[in-house]
Design an enzyme around this catalytic site. Structure first.
Site, PDB file in Angstrom:
ATOM      1  N   GLY A 146     -22.873  67.277 -55.327  1.00  0.00           N
ATOM      2  CA  GLY A 146     -24.316  67.040 -55.313  1.00  0.00           C
ATOM      3  C   GLY A 146     -24.752  66.024 -54.274  1.00  0.00           C
ATOM      4  O   GLY A 146     -25.935  65.924 -53.944  1.00  0.00           O
ATOM      5  N   HIS A 147     -23.818  65.245 -53.767  1.00  0.00           N
ATOM      6  CA  HIS A 147     -24.125  64.209 -52.769  1.00  0.00           C
ATOM      7  C   HIS A 147     -23.208  64.393 -51.566  1.00  0.00           C
ATOM      8  O   HIS A 147     -22.047  64.752 -51.738  1.00  0.00           O
ATOM      9  CB  HIS A 147     -23.906  62.815 -53.369  1.00  0.00           C
ATOM     10  CG  HIS A 147     -24.825  62.500 -54.512  1.00  0.00           C
ATOM     11  ND1 HIS A 147     -25.745  61.484 -54.470  1.00  0.00           N
ATOM     12  CD2 HIS A 147     -24.983  63.078 -55.725  1.00  0.00           C
ATOM     13  CE1 HIS A 147     -26.427  61.443 -55.606  1.00  0.00           C
ATOM     14  NE2 HIS A 147     -25.966  62.407 -56.396  1.00  0.00           N
TER      15      HIS A 147
END
Ligand SMILES: CC(C)(COP(=O)(O)OP(=O)(O)OC[C@H]1O[C@@H](n2cnc3c(N)ncnc32)[C@H](O)[C@@H]1OP(=O)(O)O)[C@@H](O)C(=O)NCCC(=O)NCCS
Length: 239
Positions: free
Chosen positions: A90-91
């Site tokens: 997600g990052h």
């Protein structure tokens, strides 16, 4: 008040199909769609998927999180606190920072999403296990309590630990092959219950002389904006 009534009507309508959806349709995200076959039972859970199909008779206990997951087969047992489809990227890991401040500030777009997790038929997922997005859990597998599943799980494997590793298989390779070939999950509960379910060899033998007939489980689709029965729908063959 309208929200309360919507949840109430939908839950009452679902009962006609033997389906329980404790959180009601308003717990779905905007645009999210949940397709369920008869006999599905879902306690109070968090639902963040875009589209999820759940097969007949599968049940989930409370506090389950259904995140990036697209398919859960028939006859699955899912314990309290299980997380399915947790994001893993997600990052950004290879930018200056992993923090999302970069997206807006620099007009950059980060595409971190992976494909949705998929769970086969007859999978037992123990309490508080976590399955990451993109993972495919094979039919008949068992996920031990608190396991962290980062890779695909073969059919009928029992996996445990962090990261999850195979500890053994539920059956011998030949019984596994025969159970998969039998496609017993296609059958009706009534047909299955009169077969020797506690003796896999005898069950397979019987399936050879009297194959399991394909049952027509009714299927419904639920979203925040409405719910309906789907005609002529069928689930995936196997995972
Ligand atoms: C995995 C499970 C099904 C047991 O399977 P099993 O093949 O009978 O496993 P065993 O008890 O023989 O243990 C085999 C090995 O796995 C390990 N193991 C078992 N469960 C484990 C777990 N949850 N996490 C880590 N290791 C585990 C055991 O310590 C043992 O290791 P060892 O060989 O080094 O001694 C069971 O432990 C489990 O997690 N069940 C889920 C219970 C649950 O959550 N119920 C509520 C939801 S419905």
């Amino acid at each position: 008040m309208i929200d309360f009534l919507m949840n109430h009507w939908c839950k009452r309508w679902l009962r006609r199909y033997g389906i329980k959806l404790a959180s009601g349709p308003l717990a779905l995200r905007k645009g999210g769609r949940l397709i369920m076959e008869e006999g599905v039972s879902i306690s109070t859970v968090k639902m963040e998927f875009d589209s999820l199909r759940v097969g007949a008779m599968t049940y989930m206990r409370s506090a389950v999180e259904l995140l990036n997951v697209g398919y859960i087969g028939r006859f699955c047992s899912i314990g309290t606190g299980v997380v399915i489809g947790q994001d893993r990227a997600g990052h950004p890991l290879d930018w200056v920072s992993s923090h999302p401040f970069q997206h807006a500030a620099a007009g950059l777009e980060y595409e971190g999403g992976r494909r949705a997790a998929e769970i086969g038929h007859d999978v037992w997922i123990g309490r508080d296990a976590m399955i990451l997005e993109g993972v495919n859990v094979g039919t008949g597998a068992v996920i031990a309590s608190r396991a962290m599943v980062t890779r695909d799980v073969p059919p009928y494997a029992i996996v445990a630990g962090m990261p999850a590793r195979i500890i053994r298989y539920r059956h011998s390779p030949s019984i596994i092959a025969d159970l998969i070939a039998s496609e017993w999950w296609e059958g009706s509960v009534m047909d299955l219950q009169r077969r020797p379910l506690n003796r896999p060899e005898a069950f397979i033998q019987q399936c050879r002389s009297e194959p399991v007939a394909r049952a027509a489980y009714r299927t419904v689709s639920v979203s925040r904006s409405g719910w309906s029965e789907l005609a002529g729908e069928h689930h995936k063959e196997s995972c």
